[in-house]
Design an enzyme around this catalytic site. Sequence first.
Site, mmCIF file in Angstrom:
data_model
loop_
_atom_site.group_PDB
_atom_site.id
_atom_site.type_symbol
_atom_site.label_atom_id
_atom_site.label_comp_id
_atom_site.label_asym_id
_atom_site.label_seq_id
_atom_site.Cartn_x
_atom_site.Cartn_y
_atom_site.Cartn_z
ATOM 1 N N ARG A 22 0.843 -1.184 0.000
ATOM 2 C CA ARG A 22 0.000 0.000 0.000
ATOM 3 C C ARG A 22 0.884 1.242 0.000
ATOM 4 N NH1 ARG A 22 -3.015 -2.875 -1.659
ATOM 5 N NH2 ARG A 22 -5.060 -3.578 -0.934
ATOM 6 N N GLU B 225 -1.446 7.369 -6.142
ATOM 7 C CA GLU B 225 -1.830 6.507 -7.256
ATOM 8 C C GLU B 225 -3.316 6.527 -7.590
ATOM 9 O OE1 GLU B 225 -2.773 2.091 -5.481
ATOM 10 O OE2 GLU B 225 -0.731 2.520 -6.044
ATOM 11 N N HIS C 80 0.431 -0.625 -10.090
ATOM 12 C CA HIS C 80 -0.361 -1.523 -9.243
ATOM 13 C C HIS C 80 -0.695 -2.818 -9.989
ATOM 14 C CE1 HIS C 80 -2.895 -1.264 -5.410
ATOM 15 N NE2 HIS C 80 -2.929 -2.528 -5.794
#
Length: 328
Positions: free
Chosen positions: A233, A262, A294
Site C-alpha cells: 500500500r 496513485e 499496481h
Amino acid sequence: MRITFFDAKSYDTESFDAIKANYPDLELEYWEAELNPKTAAYVTDSEAVCAFVNANAGADTLRVLASRGVKLLLMRCAGYNNVDLEAATANGIKVMRVPGYSPEAVAELAMTLASAVNRHIHKAYIRVRENNFSLQGLTGKNFYGKTAGIIGTGKIGAAMARICRGYGMRVLGYDKYPNKSLDFVEYVSLEQLLRESDLISLHCPLMKETYHMINIFTINQMKDGVILVNTSRGGLIDTNDLIQGIRERKFSGVGLDVYEEEKDNVFENHEDDIMMHSVTSRLLSFPNVIVTSHQGFFTEEALTAIAETTLGNAEAYLKGEKAGTELN
C-alpha cells in the site's frame, strides 16, 4: 442476483465471463465508471456491487448504495482500507473481499522490481534499443549472500521470503505474528531489520499503526545503498521523506508498484496529460526508481482466482452461508 461491477476493465470482464456459467444464479453487469457517490446513484435492480482497490467506498457512497437497494459490496481485492466498514454495517451492507488470490504473483513482481533496479534493466533496455551497448553506469550487486528484510510475513511476505531464500539470501522478518512455517526466517526487531538489510520489501496492510512506517527516521536507520520495494500500500511510505532519502543517495534503487498519489493514476492512461505539481512525476524523475501501475496482482492465475472467490462470495451470501471472507 444482479451484480453491478464498477471500474470494469476488459481483463475483468474476460476473467469473470470465463466462469460465470458456473454461477447460474448470478447476473453480471459491467460498468466502466468508478464507484463514488455520484455513480452509485445510477445503480438499479442490483442487490450487489463489485468494486476494486481504488474505489470510493466511503460513508457517502455507502448511504447512496443502500438507498438504491444494495445489500452486498464485493471487493475483488484483498485491501479494504478504502471501505468505511462502520458505515457499511450501519447501512445494512455486507462487505466481502478476496483475502488471497495469488501471493506468488505479488511476491514475484516484488522481486522483479528489486532485480530490475539492482541491475538497471530499465536503463539497459532503452540503451540497447538506441544501439548503445555501453555498460557505463549499469553496475549492480549480487543478491546472493546479501540480507533481505521482509516487513510483514503473511501469505505474500512468506512467498517473497521463499524467493529471497532461493536467491541464497539471509532472510530477516518483522511481524507481530511470526509465521511458524518459515523456519529459515530470522525474526528481529524493525530497527535491526532496517539496519542490516540490503533489500527491504514491504508486505503489510495499511493501518493506523503502519501508516508512513517508512519515513525519514526509519530511512536514516537503513544501510546506505539499500534497495526498497513496496508492492503493498502506498501509504506505508511517506513519499516526501522517500524523495528526500533518494536525493540524499540513501538508496541504490527503489521499486514501487504502489504509491500515495496513485488513486487518480492507477489503471488509467494519462500519456497525453501534463501532471502538474505531481509527486508521481518527481518519483519518475529519478534514474534509480521504477514505478509500475499496481500490477502485482496482474497474472492469469490471480485474475482467475479473484473471479472465482468473488463469485463464490456472492453465492455464499445468496445461500446464507459463511464464506470466511466477510469484513463486517
